[in-house]
Design an enzyme around this catalytic site. Sequence first.
Site, short mmCIF file in Angstrom:
data_model
loop_
_atom_site.label_atom_id
_atom_site.label_comp_id
_atom_site.label_asym_id
_atom_site.label_seq_id
_atom_site.Cartn_x
_atom_site.Cartn_y
_atom_site.Cartn_z
N CYS A 114 -25.13 -69.55 -26.56
CA CYS A 114 -26.04 -70.09 -27.57
C CYS A 114 -26.50 -69.04 -28.59
CB CYS A 114 -27.25 -70.73 -26.91
SG CYS A 114 -26.84 -72.09 -25.80
N HIS A 251 -32.63 -71.40 -32.48
CA HIS A 251 -31.66 -72.12 -31.68
C HIS A 251 -32.30 -73.42 -31.22
CE1 HIS A 251 -28.88 -73.35 -28.70
NE2 HIS A 251 -29.58 -72.92 -27.66
N ASN A 281 -28.62 -79.75 -28.12
CA ASN A 281 -28.27 -78.33 -28.06
C ASN A 281 -26.78 -78.19 -28.34
OD1 ASN A 281 -27.66 -75.68 -27.37
ND2 ASN A 281 -28.91 -75.67 -25.53
#
Length: 324
Positions: A114, A251, A281
Amino acid sequence: MTVRAVPTGIGHYLPERVVPNSEFEKTLDTTDEWIRTRSGIERRHFAAEDETTSQMAVRAAEQALQMARLAPDDIDAVIVATSTPDLTFPSVGTMVQEGLGMTRGFAYDVQAVCAGFIFALANANGMILSGQAERVLVIGAETFSRIMDWEDRATCVLFGDGAGALVLEARTGTGKSDDRGILSVDLNSDGKYRDMLYVDGGVSTSGTAGKLRMQGNPLFRQAVAKLTETADAALAKAHLTGADVDWIVPHQANIRIIQGTAKKMGLPMEKVIVTVQDHGNTSAASIPLALSVGVTEGKIRSGDLLVAEAIGGGLAWGAVVMRW
């Protein structure tokens, strides 16, 4: 005069298939309210069966090049941040080269899960500052739907697919914090936390792609603390503070992490670009996706000071301070 890596083009791509929370109610012991309350996610996009990470990356890159008014062969380097490549090798980056019709330059992938886009930005910035490249195409692209355990309600409802791309070009600045471009970078990792977020497969272990595994509560605690620390560190390197920030572009993992980080930084949510409700996500794609949406919606404007920060498996985390 100081060389800066300045953003000149941004773009993104999302697969056509939109998956609302209600779709998971058919197969899992979960509800739309449960997912929204714990994550802030309302829907996400899943790639079609024949749609790959590299194909999505190319679509996002084409948009970014169009905004930058550049042709593919104007680009010196392509860096793709991904944990879900089409193949073990070659890199997605080289596939993007071919897909764009590039006949020069070089390409490679960065894998920091990520946090991948932050690490890719750091790579691009270093190449521009060193003179290795003048124009770099930085892409985050993921098909996380390929590595989900569809019986694990704690993880499979959180992730989505997509791609975002950013063009960085070498420009001269004064060396001061009012320059456009990347002003500072802070990178970190600590392998002792690897069991908090990992995939239980790989070439040298199982010989399979594996499925994503996550320890949600411990990861949440680490995320808020480490994201705040890295954002503050990056700002300090640029001789700036939270009071100078126009936008946090985080993020997009979980709305509670985003809110917690903003609170610890002393910044209101009105200064945070939030897309987690629409995308879920998307790992390395989440920051460039959020950047592109922020620009498209007219929120992020030339001269705005941005802090982008992310944490991912490894654990790996970092932040970039950039003036748009």
